[in-house]
Design an enzyme around this catalytic site. Structure first.
Site: not given
Length: 318
Positions: A14, A119, A134
């Site tokens: 991520c 994250h 995202n």
């Protein structure tokens, strides 16, 4: 038609996705991030070696694995920052004292990158429009209104996210191949990308029933996103109300403390004035007593002088 670059989640990368979504192109790979991590580790090793390669700290440092990447592919905050600053951009925590104006007017900025635990996610303005990029969003990137942006950031802070303000000149969306998707900006709404569906398997369903399920799923997702936005806006309003109450309470306490100090000072002045008045009265009394005593002495002397004069006259022959 302008296209928005978006990388969906892959493994635990991520951090890579967030930076590429920020830069709007596949400028970094996992291998690039690994090289940045190795370079940072080498810099730290050299600093530790300056204290002596036989020192306990150096030996412990060399025995440990790199702190900049783990086995799952998560990269440290230092790697993320280095990848961004290498592009002539700055990364500053939104909680920094110099970022007060940003907290009050986030819509004036160009991008934010947010972190919670392992994250990372990006929020960026492209073509005057804000997007939530995202990588874990199942319906793709979302548009964010300027009104909702402040509430969304407040919600992330309430959830203990670390938010960083990105400043500098961000590149325009790059055209070319890469692991991400290129989505026409006109297809992106506040609830996701038109036509982008969550992958699912349907067994023993007819075409009509499958279409019906898809429609129900899209409706459920839309209602979910709408209720989530309303929830965050409501929570933001509650946080703002709580903040206003705390500020009013602090001002009230400060005013009370100031009034108390003022009253104490006034009382001290009054006491001092009374003491000065009492001292003045006492001095006047002393002066009066001294004058009275001097008058009495004068009268006694006068009496004695007159008596002596009479005595002398009486003894003088006529």
């Amino acid at each position: 038609t302008m296209e928005i670059y978006w990388e969906p989640q892959k493994a635990a990368f991520c951090g890579v996705h967030a930076v590429n979504n920020l830069l709007q192109g596949p400028l970094y790979s996992e291998w690039d991030f690994s090289q940045i991590g190795l370079a940072l580790t080498e810099q730290e090793r050299k600093l530790m070696a300056e204290k002596g390669t036989e020192s306990k700290d150096y030996l412990v440092f060399m025995a440990k694995d790199s702190s900049h990447v783990d086995e799952s592919g998560n990269f440290s905050i230092e790697v993320i920052k280095k990848a961004i600053t290498n592009m002539d951009l700055t990364v500053t925590p939104i909680t920094h004292p110099n970022m007060k104006a940003v907290r009050e007017h986030p819509q004036e900025e160009i991008a934010f990158i947010c972190n919670l635990a392992n994250h990372w996610q990006t929020i960026r303005k492209i073509g005057g429009v804000w997007y939530n990029l995202n990588s874990t969003l199942q319906t793709g990137p979302h548009k964010i209104s300027e009104t909702y942006l402040g509430a969304f950031l407040q919600q992330l802070l309430a959830e203990k996210y670390s938010i960083f303000v990105i400043r500098g000149r961000l590149p325009d969306p790059l055209q070319g191949s890469g692991p991400g998707k290129r989505i026409p900006a006109e297809d992106i709404t506040t609830k996701g990308v038109k036509g982008m569906k969550v992958e699912k398997k349907s067994v023993g369903a007819t075409s009509n029933s499958s279409s019906s399920v898809d429609a129900d799923l899209q409706q459920a997702l839309a209602l979910s996103m709408q209720s989530e936005e309303q929830r965050i806006l409501a929570m933001s309003a509650q946080l703002a109300e709580e903040k206003a109450f705390q500020e009013a309470l602090a001002m009230s306490k400060a005013y009370a403390a100031s009034s108390s100090v003022g009253q104490k000072k006034k009382r001290k002045v009054e006491i001092k004035d009374n003491e000065q008045k009492e001292a003045t009265v006492e001095n006047e009394k002393k002066t009066d007593r001294a004058v009275d005593k001097e008058g009495d002495n004068t009268r006694v002397l006068c009496k004695e002088s007159c008596a002596m004069e009479e005595h002398v006259q009486s003894e003088t022959p006529t």
